[in-house]
Write an enzyme that holds these catalytic residues in place. Structure first.
Site, PDB file in Angstrom:
ATOM      1  N   ASN A 194     -41.938   1.965   3.188  1.00 10.69           N
ATOM      2  CA  ASN A 194     -40.649   1.865   2.501  1.00 10.69           C
ATOM      3  C   ASN A 194     -40.713   1.889   0.974  1.00 10.69           C
ATOM      4  OD1 ASN A 194     -37.744   0.616   2.229  1.00 10.69           O
ATOM      5  ND2 ASN A 194     -39.095  -0.916   1.282  1.00 10.69           N
ATOM      6  N   SER A 232     -34.005   9.262   2.842  1.00  2.00           N
ATOM      7  CA  SER A 232     -32.715   9.016   2.181  1.00  2.00           C
ATOM      8  C   SER A 232     -31.786  10.139   2.613  1.00  2.00           C
ATOM      9  CB  SER A 232     -32.894   9.063   0.659  1.00  2.00           C
ATOM     10  OG  SER A 232     -31.630   9.193   0.017  1.00  2.00           O
ATOM     11  N   VAL A 276     -48.784   1.905  -4.022  1.00  2.00           N
ATOM     12  CA  VAL A 276     -48.872   3.134  -3.218  1.00  2.00           C
ATOM     13  C   VAL A 276     -49.224   4.354  -4.064  1.00  2.00           C
ATOM     14  CG1 VAL A 276     -47.217   2.231  -1.519  1.00  2.00           C
ATOM     15  CG2 VAL A 276     -46.409   3.780  -3.325  1.00  2.00           C
ATOM     16  N   TYR A 315     -36.073  12.913  -7.075  1.00  2.00           N
ATOM     17  CA  TYR A 315     -35.923  11.955  -5.979  1.00  2.00           C
ATOM     18  C   TYR A 315     -35.546  12.684  -4.684  1.00  2.00           C
ATOM     19  CZ  TYR A 315     -34.206   7.768  -3.512  1.00  2.00           C
ATOM     20  OH  TYR A 315     -33.992   6.756  -2.596  1.00  2.00           O
ATOM     21  N   ALA A 316     -34.570  13.600  -4.772  1.00  2.00           N
ATOM     22  CA  ALA A 316     -34.119  14.315  -3.577  1.00  2.00           C
ATOM     23  C   ALA A 316     -35.234  15.202  -3.025  1.00  2.00           C
ATOM     24  CB  ALA A 316     -32.874  15.143  -3.896  1.00  2.00           C
ATOM     25  N   ALA A 317     -35.988  15.841  -3.921  1.00  2.00           N
ATOM     26  CA  ALA A 317     -37.091  16.699  -3.459  1.00  2.00           C
ATOM     27  C   ALA A 317     -38.151  15.860  -2.748  1.00  2.00           C
ATOM     28  CB  ALA A 317     -37.701  17.449  -4.644  1.00  2.00           C
ATOM     29  N   LYS A 319     -37.684  12.991  -1.195  1.00  2.00           N
ATOM     30  CA  LYS A 319     -37.161  12.482   0.079  1.00  2.00           C
ATOM     31  C   LYS A 319     -37.061  13.606   1.121  1.00  2.00           C
ATOM     32  CE  LYS A 319     -36.702   8.095  -0.957  1.00  2.00           C
ATOM     33  NZ  LYS A 319     -37.534   7.069  -0.321  1.00  2.00           N
TER      34      LYS A 319
END
Ligand code: NDP
Length: 244
Positions: A84, A135, A58, A148-150, A152
């Site tokens: 996913n 998430s 991806v 990762y949080a940004a 998601k």
């Protein structure tokens, strides 16, 4: 309800993607399973004839174009996408390298967009359903997960934007925001004393089981969710509504 449906699952070589691909194949869907590790996908397809393995990265626009085209050809069309594929990254924000930041944004956010765009083009005016994997870190934060949080949180908002644009061609776009599910991505951490401490923050006092994602995914992928688009559904044992 899923008999004969044509589904594409990215990140299908392990964890959540592998579980959901096998679940829907077991319900009679024909499922293109996509990821980079071709041997893992081929091993799955040898055991479950409803699976068609597709090698796809991806993070590479050409690979997404050719991979989604190969999936559509193998399936004879496309009704649904479980978008996913993703990677984890932990580390203090002050220490994150440019390369790590870029990799996480590229796979977890740009990759979701690339595959959704290719799938929507394949669905055309016939419509279809797309479910992105967000998430609970797209809504809340904890130390050590800035990139990762940004990414998601980007998936949550991207889901709304795509739902808005594609509603008129009959494509519904939603997301699921899992809480903590032990997989290759996080099993070691969740089993460590620090990881076990998270259990106290989860009202249901347990991590997710992969089968907990089956019902929510069936709802969003099927006509049972026909009037739902643009949402991100948390599946987290109440983690997001924990007491302060
Ligand atoms: P896994 O590590 O088991 O699965 C990740 C999958 O993504 C693998 O199949 C991997 O396959 C694939 N993948 C990674 N990079 C790429 C790439 N560049 N191109 C194509 N495929 C890729 O972890 P999970 O099953 O836990 O994660 C699945 C999704 O769920 C991720 O988006 C993750 O962020 C999300 N999620 C997981 C949570 C959890 O607690 N487990 C919580 C919230 C969200 P390969 O290496 O073969 O390419």
């Amino acid at each position: 309800m899923f008999e004969g449906k044509k589904l594409l699952v990215t990140g299908a070589s392990s964890g959540i993607g592998a579980h959901l691909a096998l679940h829907f194949a077991g319900l009679g869907a024909r499922v293109a399973v996509a990821a980079r590790r071709a041997t893992a996908l081929e091993a799955m397809a040898e055991k479950q004839p409803n699976l068609a393995p597709i090698t796809l990265d991806v993070g590479d626009p050409d690979s997404v174009r050719t991979g989604v085209a190969a999936a559509v050809e193998a399936l004879g069309g496309l009704d649904g996408l479980i978008n996913n594929a993703g990677i984890g990254l932990t580390g203090r924000a002050s220490d994150v390298t440019e390369a790590d930041w870029s990799a996480v944004i590229d796979v977890n956010l740009s990759g979701v967009f690339r595959v959704a765009q290719a799938a929507a083009r394949a669905m055309g005016q016939r419509g279809g359903t797309i479910v992105n994997m967000a998430s609970i870190l797209g809504f809340g934060v904890q130390p050590g997960v800035a990139a990762y949080a940004a990414a998601k949180a980007g998936v949550v908002h991207l889901t709304r934007a795509l739902a808005l644009e594609w509603a008129r061609q009959g494509i519904r776009v939603n997301a699921i925001a899992p809480g903590y599910f032990p997989t290759d991505m996080n099993r070691d951490y969740l089993e460590s004393p620090d990881g076990q401490a998270y259990l106290k923050a989860i009202p249901m006092r347990r991590f997710g089981r992969l089968e907990d994602l089956e019902g929510p995914m069936e709802l969003l992928l099927s006509p049972k969710g026909a009037y739902i688009t643009g949402i991100t559904l948390p599946v987290d044992g109440g983690h997001l509504c924990r007491a302060l």
